[in-house]
Design a protein around this motif. Structure first.
Motif, PDB file in Angstrom:
ATOM      1  N   GLU A  16       7.254  -8.422   6.751  1.00 48.12           N
ATOM      2  CA  GLU A  16       8.450  -7.703   6.298  1.00 48.12           C
ATOM      3  C   GLU A  16       8.035  -6.331   5.779  1.00 48.12           C
ATOM      4  OE1 GLU A  16      11.497 -10.819   4.480  1.00 48.12           O
ATOM      5  OE2 GLU A  16       9.434 -11.159   3.809  1.00 48.12           O
ATOM      6  N   ALA A  17       8.770  -5.320   6.166  1.00 47.67           N
ATOM      7  CA  ALA A  17       8.443  -3.962   5.709  1.00 47.67           C
ATOM      8  C   ALA A  17       9.731  -3.178   5.520  1.00 47.67           C
ATOM      9  CB  ALA A  17       7.561  -3.261   6.741  1.00 47.67           C
ATOM     10  N   SER A  18       9.791  -2.412   4.449  1.00 47.45           N
ATOM     11  CA  SER A  18      10.938  -1.513   4.307  1.00 47.45           C
ATOM     12  C   SER A  18      10.431  -0.147   3.879  1.00 47.45           C
ATOM     13  CB  SER A  18      11.959  -2.059   3.318  1.00 47.45           C
ATOM     14  OG  SER A  18      11.415  -2.054   2.035  1.00 47.45           O
ATOM     15  N   GLY A  19      11.028   0.874   4.459  1.00 44.62           N
ATOM     16  CA  GLY A  19      10.574   2.237   4.168  1.00 44.62           C
ATOM     17  C   GLY A  19      11.627   3.244   4.540  1.00 44.62           C
ATOM     18  N   GLY A  51       6.927   8.357   7.574  1.00 45.05           N
ATOM     19  CA  GLY A  51       7.106   8.505   6.124  1.00 45.05           C
ATOM     20  C   GLY A  51       6.586   7.336   5.302  1.00 45.05           C
ATOM     21  N   GLY A  52       6.187   6.275   5.966  1.00 43.66           N
ATOM     22  CA  GLY A  52       5.552   5.173   5.236  1.00 43.66           C
ATOM     23  C   GLY A  52       6.543   4.163   4.687  1.00 43.66           C
ATOM     24  N   TYR A  53       6.017   3.245   3.881  1.00 46.92           N
ATOM     25  CA  TYR A  53       6.793   2.084   3.434  1.00 46.92           C
ATOM     26  C   TYR A  53       6.729   1.926   1.917  1.00 46.92           C
ATOM     27  CZ  TYR A  53       6.548   1.021   8.354  1.00 46.92           C
ATOM     28  OH  TYR A  53       6.668   1.114   9.713  1.00 46.92           O
ATOM     29  N   ASP A  54       7.828   1.376   1.328  1.00 45.12           N
ATOM     30  CA  ASP A  54       7.821   1.036  -0.095  1.00 45.12           C
ATOM     31  C   ASP A  54       7.199  -0.336  -0.285  1.00 45.12           C
ATOM     32  OD1 ASP A  54       9.568   3.207  -0.204  1.00 45.12           O
ATOM     33  OD2 ASP A  54      11.263   1.864   0.230  1.00 45.12           O
ATOM     34  N   ARG A  55       7.376  -1.195   0.734  1.00 46.69           N
ATOM     35  CA  ARG A  55       6.961  -2.581   0.549  1.00 46.69           C
ATOM     36  C   ARG A  55       6.567  -3.153   1.914  1.00 46.69           C
ATOM     37  NH1 ARG A  55       9.546  -7.361   1.266  1.00 46.69           N
ATOM     38  NH2 ARG A  55      11.275  -6.219   2.163  1.00 46.69           N
ATOM     39  N   VAL A  56       5.417  -3.804   1.965  1.00 44.65           N
ATOM     40  CA  VAL A  56       5.005  -4.504   3.190  1.00 44.65           C
ATOM     41  C   VAL A  56       4.397  -5.840   2.770  1.00 44.65           C
ATOM     42  CG1 VAL A  56       3.653  -4.412   5.318  1.00 44.65           C
ATOM     43  CG2 VAL A  56       4.369  -2.280   4.237  1.00 44.65           C
ATOM     44  N   LEU A 106       5.589  -0.729  13.373  1.00 41.53           N
ATOM     45  CA  LEU A 106       5.102  -0.464  12.011  1.00 41.53           C
ATOM     46  C   LEU A 106       4.298   0.831  11.967  1.00 41.53           C
ATOM     47  CD1 LEU A 106       3.995  -4.008  10.829  1.00 41.53           C
ATOM     48  CD2 LEU A 106       5.955  -2.699  10.018  1.00 41.53           C
ATOM     49  N   SER A 107       3.477   1.025  12.986  1.00 38.74           N
ATOM     50  CA  SER A 107       2.641   2.209  13.045  1.00 38.74           C
ATOM     51  C   SER A 107       3.498   3.457  13.255  1.00 38.74           C
ATOM     52  CB  SER A 107       1.631   2.014  14.179  1.00 38.74           C
ATOM     53  OG  SER A 107       0.885   3.140  14.360  1.00 38.74           O
ATOM     54  N   VAL A 149       0.031   0.100   9.174  1.00 35.34           N
ATOM     55  CA  VAL A 149       0.762   0.948   8.213  1.00 35.34           C
ATOM     56  C   VAL A 149      -0.172   1.953   7.534  1.00 35.34           C
ATOM     57  CG1 VAL A 149       2.517  -0.823   7.836  1.00 35.34           C
ATOM     58  CG2 VAL A 149       0.619  -0.634   6.217  1.00 35.34           C
ATOM     59  N   ASN A 150      -1.457   1.872   7.914  1.00 30.55           N
ATOM     60  CA  ASN A 150      -2.465   2.828   7.447  1.00 30.55           C
ATOM     61  C   ASN A 150      -2.635   2.799   5.917  1.00 30.55           C
ATOM     62  OD1 ASN A 150      -4.416   4.735   7.845  1.00 30.55           O
ATOM     63  ND2 ASN A 150      -2.990   6.474   7.731  1.00 30.55           N
TER      64      ASN A 150
END
Ligand SMILES: NC(=O)c1ccc[n+]([C@@H]2O[C@H](COP(=O)([O-])OP(=O)(O)OC[C@H]3O[C@@H](n4cnc5c(N)ncnc54)[C@H](O)[C@@H]3O)[C@@H](O)[C@H]2O)c1
Length: 266
Positions: A220-223, A132-137, A125-126, A196-197
């Motif tokens: 759950e994470a999507s990015g 570029g980061g995530y839209d949803r976590v 995750l890190s 994910v900061n």
């Protein structure tokens, strides 16, 4: 070849996490770690190390391990770091308080380390957050009902949680709020937010389930860099149902990585 490092360690808190951490260090399970003592709120009767107060610990230790809770962390962290002593933290939910977090980031020269504790996948995750980061976590934590009851809950909610017969969603909100509302139970959400900061981007769901013999965390994470789903099912500690039994071993692993006495997976 570099010579082996030695690190003089003190442990704050001697409960479900502190006892096995102390045992792990004294039985040589952490290369390079030497236990100097234990900082405990109550007198120690049969511990394998001497009891120290904080001032003594700061004089003789290179690193302190906090296994005592958010309050103890808030009380001691800045003093420890300012004394030039490193601090490894289990109660990472306390960092949800932005002011406190800022204070610790500004403190030093001691270094602040956070253990991954009860959850996994934080490394990936890190890495994704840097890409570029995530839209949803989201993280959904399911625990036995009794371990989720909090002093701020009204009587009706406490009754509902205690008498629930199937899964019941008790809370949904940001990781920052969750860490403050469930201070002893939601370090997992805090760990994901730190990985994910972004404390506000992480939604935490807390579920009470009388059938949850194992504590579960579904992350759950999507990015931009990919989609991830981690499901963790931990046995609760026999000494504290709010804590997963694996946490002290995560602390020992973190300690070994910090000391860097040998290579391995990081
Ligand atoms: N990162 C994670 O995944 C994770 C998981 C579980 C728990 N935790 C954190 O770890 C903390 C400890 O968990 P535990 O299961 O060992 O709790 P515990 O209640 O079994 O033990 C805590 C011990 O700390 C002592 N203590 C409290 N305040 C103190 C202080 N100011 N100075 C010295 N000692 C003090 C208590 O007397 C007790 O012996 C929890 O409160 C939680 O914040 C983190």
């Amino acid at each position: 070849m570099k010579s082996a490092r030695t690190c003089r360690v003190g442990v704050i808190g001697y409960g479900a996490i502190g006892v096995p951490v102390v045992a792990g260090i004294t039985t040589g399970r952490v290369t390079g770690a030497v236990l100097e003592g234990i900082i405990s709120r109550s007198p120690l009767r049969s511990a394998p190390a001497k009891q120290l107060d904080l001032t003594e610990a700061l004089e003789c230790c290179d690193l302190l391990v906090e296994c005592a809770g958010q309050e103890a962390l808030v009380e001691h962290a800045e003093v420890v770091l300012r004394a030039g002593v490193d601090l490894l933290v289990t109660s990472i939910g306390a960092l949800a308080d932005r002011e406190f977090s800022k204070q610790l980031n500004a403190a030093g020269p001691g270094r602040l380390f956070l253990t991954s504790g009860a959850v996994g996948g934080l490394d990936l995750l890190s890495s994704g957050a840097r890409a570029g980061g995530y839209d949803r976590v989201t993280i959904t934590t399911t625990k036995l009902p009794g371990s989720l009851v909090q002093p701020w809950m009204n009587e009706a909610l406490v009754e509902e949680i205690r008498n629930v017969r199937g899964p019941l969603d008790v809370y949904e909100g940001s990781a920052a709020e969750a860490a403050l509302l469930f201070p002893k139970s939601l370090n997992a959400g805090a760990a994901v937010a730190i990985a994910v900061n972004n404390w506000d981007a992480v939604t935490v769901r807390v579920r009470a389930d009388p059938a949850a013999e194992l504590t579960s965390h579904v992350i759950e994470a999507s990015g931009t860099i990919g989609e991830y789903r981690f499901e963790i099912r931990n046995k609760p500690s026999e000494d504290n149902p709010r804590t997963s039994g694996v946490v002290p071993f995560a602390v020992l692993r973190s300690l070994e990585s910090i000391i860097g006495g040998r290579g391995g997976l990081i």
